[in-house]
Design a protein around this motif. Sequence first.
Motif, short mmCIF file in Angstrom:
data_model
loop_
_atom_site.label_atom_id
_atom_site.label_comp_id
_atom_site.label_asym_id
_atom_site.label_seq_id
_atom_site.Cartn_x
_atom_site.Cartn_y
_atom_site.Cartn_z
N HIS A 1 34.12 98.59 4.33
CA HIS A 1 33.14 97.70 3.70
C HIS A 1 31.82 97.70 4.48
N ASN A 2 31.59 98.76 5.26
CA ASN A 2 30.35 98.94 6.01
C ASN A 2 30.11 97.82 7.02
N MET A 3 31.21 97.38 7.65
CA MET A 3 31.13 96.37 8.69
C MET A 3 31.99 96.81 9.86
N ASP A 4 31.82 96.14 10.98
CA ASP A 4 32.75 96.28 12.10
C ASP A 4 33.39 94.92 12.35
N ALA A 5 34.68 94.93 12.62
CA ALA A 5 35.39 93.71 13.00
C ALA A 5 35.56 93.72 14.52
N LEU A 6 34.92 92.76 15.18
CA LEU A 6 34.95 92.68 16.64
C LEU A 6 35.88 91.56 17.08
N PHE A 7 36.83 91.92 17.94
CA PHE A 7 37.80 90.95 18.46
C PHE A 7 37.47 90.53 19.90
N ASP A 8 36.31 90.96 20.40
CA ASP A 8 35.92 90.66 21.78
C ASP A 8 35.94 89.15 22.04
N PRO A 9 36.38 88.74 23.22
CA PRO A 9 36.42 87.30 23.53
C PRO A 9 35.05 86.63 23.44
N LYS A 10 33.99 87.35 23.81
CA LYS A 10 32.65 86.77 23.78
C LYS A 10 31.65 87.83 23.37
N VAL B 1 57.32 81.27 16.61
CA VAL B 1 55.93 81.45 17.06
C VAL B 1 55.04 81.81 15.88
N GLY B 2 53.86 81.19 15.85
CA GLY B 2 52.81 81.54 14.90
C GLY B 2 51.56 81.90 15.67
N VAL B 3 50.58 82.50 15.00
CA VAL B 3 49.38 82.96 15.72
C VAL B 3 48.14 82.81 14.85
N GLU B 4 47.02 82.54 15.52
CA GLU B 4 45.71 82.49 14.88
C GLU B 4 44.84 83.60 15.48
N ILE B 5 44.46 84.57 14.66
CA ILE B 5 43.68 85.72 15.12
C ILE B 5 42.23 85.54 14.70
N GLU B 6 41.33 85.44 15.68
CA GLU B 6 39.91 85.28 15.40
C GLU B 6 39.15 86.58 15.62
N PHE B 7 38.16 86.83 14.76
CA PHE B 7 37.32 88.02 14.90
C PHE B 7 35.98 87.76 14.21
N CYS B 8 35.00 88.57 14.53
CA CYS B 8 33.67 88.44 13.93
C CYS B 8 33.32 89.71 13.16
N LEU B 9 32.78 89.53 11.98
CA LEU B 9 32.31 90.64 11.16
C LEU B 9 30.83 90.86 11.44
N VAL B 10 30.46 92.08 11.83
CA VAL B 10 29.06 92.40 12.11
C VAL B 10 28.65 93.60 11.27
N LYS B 11 27.34 93.73 11.09
CA LYS B 11 26.80 94.83 10.29
C LYS B 11 27.00 96.15 11.03
N LYS B 12 27.46 97.14 10.31
CA LYS B 12 27.76 98.43 10.92
C LYS B 12 26.47 99.17 11.27
N ASN B 13 26.41 99.68 12.51
CA ASN B 13 25.28 100.47 12.99
C ASN B 13 23.95 99.71 12.94
N VAL B 14 24.02 98.39 13.06
CA VAL B 14 22.81 97.57 13.10
C VAL B 14 22.86 96.71 14.35
N VAL B 15 21.78 96.74 15.14
CA VAL B 15 21.70 95.90 16.34
C VAL B 15 20.37 95.18 16.37
N GLY B 16 20.33 94.10 17.12
CA GLY B 16 19.09 93.34 17.26
C GLY B 16 19.00 92.76 18.65
N GLY B 17 17.92 92.04 18.93
CA GLY B 17 17.79 91.36 20.21
C GLY B 17 18.49 90.02 20.14
N GLY B 18 18.63 89.37 21.27
CA GLY B 18 19.23 88.05 21.27
C GLY B 18 20.14 87.85 22.45
N ALA B 19 20.89 86.76 22.39
CA ALA B 19 21.75 86.37 23.51
C ALA B 19 23.10 87.03 23.40
#
Length: 263
Positions: free
Chosen positions: A129-138, A18-36
């Motif tokens: 590195h002053n980021m958050d790694a988010l593994f949320d599905p969406k 078995v092998g695996v592909e792990i996806e995640f998104c890097l976002v700015k730490k303590n920074v939020v904005g509007g959007g979808a």
Amino acid sequence: LARVVDTVKKKIGIGFTVGVEIEFCLVKKNVVGGGAGRSYNESKSVPVPVPVPVDNSLFASTTSLDEQDDFIEVVYDNLAKQNISVEMIHSESAPGQLEVVLPYERDVMKLADNIVLAKETIQVFAQKHNMDALFDPKIWDDKAGNGMHLHLSLRDEMSDDPSRNIFPNDHNNSAGFPSSSDMSSIAESFLEGILSHLKSLVSLTLPTVDSYDRIGPGCWTGHRVEWSIEDKESPLRVCIDANSKKNTNVELKLVDNTCNIYL
């Protein structure tokens, strides 16, 4: 998981690689904005704070790889210190999205442990590195989500060579693009079993509400009960080796990081 692997080996002599592909998104730490973003706020007039990605890269773009080079290097080095091999790290479809590919492992429990350790390592060094790694599905409504795709092949544990992949049909000499006849009978039965129980299996592999927000047509996640050869829209994608031109494994796409990998 350990019990299932042991039972399959003892009862029918089959082992898994078995092998695996792990996806995640890097976002700015303590920074939020509007959007979808993902929100359950019923008031449409209230702006919803959403995570802000570290870049606006696209699939296979070098933007994330260049801009996050220090982070990627330290993650790679620290995984190596834990004896966790990395086959590839590349950018994915969503902004700030990366995929870490862990290579095929015959010890399925070791791979499960490596997945947990890899995710923890990614999160720790993202924060450093002053980021958050988010593994949320969406994370964003209008962007690709994060999956954790599994690649599975089969071995005959009772043969003289228990490391040999028995997914392909080595006795088929048909020319041209591989077809179902290029799979061994045990591989066909394996796919049939997954498809037969897929609706039940996703309760374990897609256990959250957000899991199903990731799934849909055009998302390369699989959304129908089917299998196909090299079709990224299929939940069970039979993969072809570029060198041998054989069907070597199946990719199960209906899995994400919210699942308990030990189940």
